[in-house]
Design a protein around this motif. Structure first.
Motif, PDB file in Angstrom:
ATOM      1  N   VAL A  69       0.841  -1.189   0.000  1.00 57.10           N
ATOM      2  CA  VAL A  69       0.000   0.000   0.000  1.00 57.10           C
ATOM      3  C   VAL A  69       0.883   1.248   0.000  1.00 57.10           C
ATOM      4  O   VAL A  69       2.036   1.207   0.464  1.00 57.10           O
ATOM      5  N   ARG A  70       0.351   2.311  -0.543  1.00 55.92           N
ATOM      6  CA  ARG A  70       1.020   3.614  -0.480  1.00 55.92           C
ATOM      7  C   ARG A  70       0.252   4.504   0.487  1.00 55.92           C
ATOM      8  O   ARG A  70      -0.973   4.642   0.382  1.00 55.92           O
ATOM      9  N   VAL A  71       0.953   5.098   1.435  1.00 62.10           N
ATOM     10  CA  VAL A  71       0.350   5.971   2.447  1.00 62.10           C
ATOM     11  C   VAL A  71       0.897   7.378   2.250  1.00 62.10           C
ATOM     12  O   VAL A  71       2.102   7.598   2.350  1.00 62.10           O
ATOM     13  N   LYS A  72       0.010   8.304   1.953  1.00 65.83           N
ATOM     14  CA  LYS A  72       0.415   9.693   1.723  1.00 65.83           C
ATOM     15  C   LYS A  72      -0.481  10.606   2.541  1.00 65.83           C
ATOM     16  O   LYS A  72      -1.704  10.510   2.472  1.00 65.83           O
ATOM     17  N   GLY A  73       0.118  11.491   3.336  1.00 64.23           N
ATOM     18  CA  GLY A  73      -0.731  12.350   4.141  1.00 64.23           C
ATOM     19  C   GLY A  73       0.007  13.451   4.847  1.00 64.23           C
ATOM     20  O   GLY A  73       1.226  13.612   4.709  1.00 64.23           O
ATOM     21  N   ASN A  74      -0.760  14.214   5.603  1.00 70.10           N
ATOM     22  CA  ASN A  74      -0.190  15.311   6.367  1.00 70.10           C
ATOM     23  C   ASN A  74      -0.943  15.478   7.673  1.00 70.10           C
ATOM     24  O   ASN A  74      -2.126  15.156   7.775  1.00 70.10           O
ATOM     25  N   VAL A  75      -0.237  15.961   8.676  1.00 68.65           N
ATOM     26  CA  VAL A  75      -0.810  16.252   9.990  1.00 68.65           C
ATOM     27  C   VAL A  75      -0.299  17.614  10.431  1.00 68.65           C
ATOM     28  O   VAL A  75       0.898  17.878  10.357  1.00 68.65           O
ATOM     29  N   ARG A  76      -1.201  18.487  10.861  1.00 66.72           N
ATOM     30  CA  ARG A  76      -0.808  19.793  11.375  1.00 66.72           C
ATOM     31  C   ARG A  76      -0.822  19.744  12.894  1.00 66.72           C
ATOM     32  O   ARG A  76      -1.851  19.498  13.509  1.00 66.72           O
ATOM     33  N   GLN A  77       0.340  19.959  13.492  1.00 63.18           N
ATOM     34  CA  GLN A  77       0.493  19.861  14.932  1.00 63.18           C
ATOM     35  C   GLN A  77       0.255  21.210  15.605  1.00 63.18           C
ATOM     36  O   GLN A  77       0.342  22.258  14.967  1.00 63.18           O
ATOM     37  N   PRO A  78      -0.039  21.174  16.901  1.00 62.22           N
ATOM     38  CA  PRO A  78      -0.156  22.433  17.642  1.00 62.22           C
ATOM     39  C   PRO A  78       1.132  23.248  17.494  1.00 62.22           C
ATOM     40  O   PRO A  78       2.229  22.710  17.582  1.00 62.22           O
ATOM     41  N   GLY A  79       0.994  24.529  17.253  1.00 57.25           N
ATOM     42  CA  GLY A  79       2.174  25.347  17.047  1.00 57.25           C
ATOM     43  C   GLY A  79       2.456  25.627  15.591  1.00 57.25           C
ATOM     44  O   GLY A  79       3.318  26.437  15.252  1.00 57.25           O
ATOM     45  N   GLY A  80       1.732  24.931  14.690  1.00 54.57           N
ATOM     46  CA  GLY A  80       1.853  25.223  13.267  1.00 54.57           C
ATOM     47  C   GLY A  80       2.740  24.290  12.471  1.00 54.57           C
ATOM     48  O   GLY A  80       2.748  24.346  11.240  1.00 54.57           O
ATOM     49  N   ASN A  81       3.512  23.421  13.127  1.00 56.31           N
ATOM     50  CA  ASN A  81       4.357  22.499  12.375  1.00 56.31           C
ATOM     51  C   ASN A  81       3.512  21.484  11.620  1.00 56.31           C
ATOM     52  O   ASN A  81       2.560  20.931  12.156  1.00 56.31           O
ATOM     53  N   GLU A  82       3.861  21.272  10.369  1.00 54.53           N
ATOM     54  CA  GLU A  82       3.141  20.292   9.554  1.00 54.53           C
ATOM     55  C   GLU A  82       4.059  19.135   9.207  1.00 54.53           C
ATOM     56  O   GLU A  82       5.181  19.331   8.741  1.00 54.53           O
ATOM     57  N   ILE A  83       3.585  17.932   9.431  1.00 52.66           N
ATOM     58  CA  ILE A  83       4.324  16.719   9.092  1.00 52.66           C
ATOM     59  C   ILE A  83       3.698  16.110   7.843  1.00 52.66           C
ATOM     60  O   ILE A  83       2.477  15.965   7.756  1.00 52.66           O
ATOM     61  N   ARG A  84       4.540  15.759   6.882  1.00 50.64           N
ATOM     62  CA  ARG A  84       4.059  15.127   5.655  1.00 50.64           C
ATOM     63  C   ARG A  84       4.823  13.829   5.407  1.00 50.64           C
ATOM     64  O   ARG A  84       6.025  13.759   5.654  1.00 50.64           O
ATOM     65  N   VAL A  85       4.121  12.831   4.911  1.00 48.82           N
ATOM     66  CA  VAL A  85       4.760  11.565   4.565  1.00 48.82           C
ATOM     67  C   VAL A  85       4.217  11.060   3.241  1.00 48.82           C
ATOM     68  O   VAL A  85       3.086  11.355   2.855  1.00 48.82           O
ATOM     69  N   ASP A  86       5.046  10.319   2.537  1.00 46.89           N
ATOM     70  CA  ASP A  86       4.636   9.631   1.317  1.00 46.89           C
ATOM     71  C   ASP A  86       5.440   8.343   1.279  1.00 46.89           C
ATOM     72  O   ASP A  86       6.616   8.340   0.913  1.00 46.89           O
ATOM     73  N   PHE A  87       4.822   7.224   1.700  1.00 53.75           N
ATOM     74  CA  PHE A  87       5.510   5.944   1.844  1.00 53.75           C
ATOM     75  C   PHE A  87       4.816   4.855   1.032  1.00 53.75           C
ATOM     76  O   PHE A  87       3.586   4.808   0.974  1.00 53.75           O
ATOM     77  N   GLN A  88       5.610   4.003   0.419  1.00 52.49           N
ATOM     78  CA  GLN A  88       5.126   2.767  -0.180  1.00 52.49           C
ATOM     79  C   GLN A  88       5.755   1.615   0.587  1.00 52.49           C
ATOM     80  O   GLN A  88       6.972   1.586   0.779  1.00 52.49           O
ATOM     81  N   VAL A  89       4.935   0.672   1.024  1.00 56.29           N
ATOM     82  CA  VAL A  89       5.435  -0.399   1.878  1.00 56.29           C
ATOM     83  C   VAL A  89       4.715  -1.702   1.547  1.00 56.29           C
ATOM     84  O   VAL A  89       3.540  -1.691   1.162  1.00 56.29           O
ATOM     85  N   ASP A  90       5.421  -2.824   1.669  1.00 57.72           N
ATOM     86  CA  ASP A  90       4.786  -4.117   1.435  1.00 57.72           C
ATOM     87  C   ASP A  90       5.064  -5.057   2.602  1.00 57.72           C
ATOM     88  O   ASP A  90       5.721  -4.684   3.582  1.00 57.72           O
ATOM     89  N   ASP A  91       4.553  -6.279   2.497  1.00 58.60           N
ATOM     90  CA  ASP A  91       4.724  -7.240   3.577  1.00 58.60           C
ATOM     91  C   ASP A  91       5.970  -8.110   3.394  1.00 58.60           C
ATOM     92  O   ASP A  91       6.118  -9.146   4.033  1.00 58.60           O
ATOM     93  N   GLN A  92       6.862  -7.675   2.499  1.00 59.16           N
ATOM     94  CA  GLN A  92       8.121  -8.379   2.275  1.00 59.16           C
ATOM     95  C   GLN A  92       9.314  -7.536   2.726  1.00 59.16           C
ATOM     96  O   GLN A  92      10.425  -7.698   2.235  1.00 59.16           O
ATOM     97  N   ASP A  93       9.081  -6.612   3.650  1.00 58.57           N
ATOM     98  CA  ASP A  93      10.137  -5.750   4.202  1.00 58.57           C
ATOM     99  C   ASP A  93      10.778  -4.852   3.161  1.00 58.57           C
ATOM    100  O   ASP A  93      11.970  -4.541   3.230  1.00 58.57           O
ATOM    101  N   ARG A  94       9.967  -4.414   2.186  1.00 57.12           N
ATOM    102  CA  ARG A  94      10.435  -3.419   1.225  1.00 57.12           C
ATOM    103  C   ARG A  94       9.665  -2.121   1.474  1.00 57.12           C
ATOM    104  O   ARG A  94       8.448  -2.140   1.689  1.00 57.12           O
ATOM    105  N   CYS A  95      10.399  -1.008   1.419  1.00 56.73           N
ATOM    106  CA  CYS A  95       9.773   0.266   1.760  1.00 56.73           C
ATOM    107  C   CYS A  95      10.550   1.412   1.119  1.00 56.73           C
ATOM    108  O   CYS A  95      11.781   1.394   1.081  1.00 56.73           O
ATOM    109  N   THR A  96       9.829   2.382   0.584  1.00 60.91           N
ATOM    110  CA  THR A  96      10.440   3.621   0.114  1.00 60.91           C
ATOM    111  C   THR A  96       9.552   4.766   0.546  1.00 60.91           C
ATOM    112  O   THR A  96       8.332   4.614   0.646  1.00 60.91           O
ATOM    113  N   GLY A  97      10.134   5.915   0.823  1.00 61.54           N
ATOM    114  CA  GLY A  97       9.292   7.023   1.233  1.00 61.54           C
ATOM    115  C   GLY A  97      10.052   8.302   1.505  1.00 61.54           C
ATOM    116  O   GLY A  97      11.283   8.338   1.500  1.00 61.54           O
ATOM    117  N   THR A  98       9.275   9.332   1.748  1.00 63.42           N
ATOM    118  CA  THR A  98       9.801  10.643   2.084  1.00 63.42           C
ATOM    119  C   THR A  98       9.003  11.205   3.242  1.00 63.42           C
ATOM    120  O   THR A  98       7.783  11.045   3.302  1.00 63.42           O
TER     121      THR A  98
END
Length: 257
Positions: A69-98
């Protein structure tokens, strides 16, 4: 690596709650009636009249059983900091992301039991803050792939598919009181909305595919302390994770010497 672990932990927790809040393998009979009563007209035919809790259970199982599955999203934390992720991951221990946050950015690759992190200068400043020799180490590692074990890299929250998905359904109380909204589309795929209002004015809307397998496609959190959204796509697609070239990889032990 404290800053990196904190960043990934925040992503895992925040996006986890966002995606699967209200979803689980157990149905809540007490909330089924209210869910059906509040169902939108557009969702009446979806899932053959199943309640929101039943749809949620189907969605959790399908999502956790998906090979990748590919998981892409963002979360805005208190104080204004925004966290963003874009990950592709499988059940064979392979993963790429930012992942980005706190003014920093890092790329991640995992192949089997080897994990690699490539961060910019700000990332390593955050990660090595307060550590002896940090000023000398940062120029040697920034922009390079730093190899470590998955647990040491602090990326286990995102790159361990089963653990990541399990963590998103860890709070069983969040399954209760879901209602069905109308059907619509997420990236061209038909979906039914599952909605829940939380204490403090937070509203969570999770979209589940109505055709094919009932995958979770998107979730949006409005209001509350950590608003944001996440999309889950590319189910079953190959994760193209390859070991970085040796001349672009550094040994953190050697870099600190």
């Amino acid at each position: 690596m404290k800053a990196q672990k904190a960043l990934v932990a925040a992503v895992s927790v925040c996006l986890g709650v966002t995606v699967l809040a209200g979803c689980g393998n157990d149905s809540n009979k007490g909330s089924d009636k209210s869910s059906d009563k509040n169902a939108g007209k557009g969702s009446e035919k979806a899932f053959d009249g199943k309640s929101a809790d039943e749809i949620a259970a189907d969605a959790v199982k399908a999502t956790r059983d998906a090979p990748s599955v590919r998981v892409k999203g963002n979360v805005r934390q208190p104080g204004g900091n925004e966290i963003r992720v874009d990950f592709q991951v499988d059940d064979q221990d392979r993963c790429t992301g930012t992942m980005t946050g706190q003014g920093a950015k890092a790329d991640v690759i995992q192949v089997g039991q080897a994990a690699y992190v490539r961060g910019d200068e700000k990332f390593w400043q955050n990660a090595l803050k307060g550590q002896p020799g940090a000023e000398k180490t940062i120029p040697k590692v920034q922009g390079k792939w730093v190899k470590s074990q998955p647990g040491q890299a602090g990326i286990e929250g995102m790159c361990d598919k089963q653990a990541f998905l399990a963590s998103m359904d860890s709070d069983k109380s969040e399954r209760k009181g879901m209602t069905k909204g109308d059907t619509g589309e997420v990236d061209g795929m038909k979906a039914v909305a599952l909605e829940k209002k939380q204490p403090g004015g937070e509203k969570i809307t999770t979209y589940v595919a109505t055709e094919g397998k009932p995958y979770i496609l998107k979730s949006v959190t409005e209001g509350g302390k950590q608003p944001g959204e996440v999309t889950l796509t590319d189910y079953g697609k190959k994760v193209d994770a390859k070991t970085p070239p040796a001349d672009q990889t550094v040994d953190p032990k050697v870099s600190k010497s």
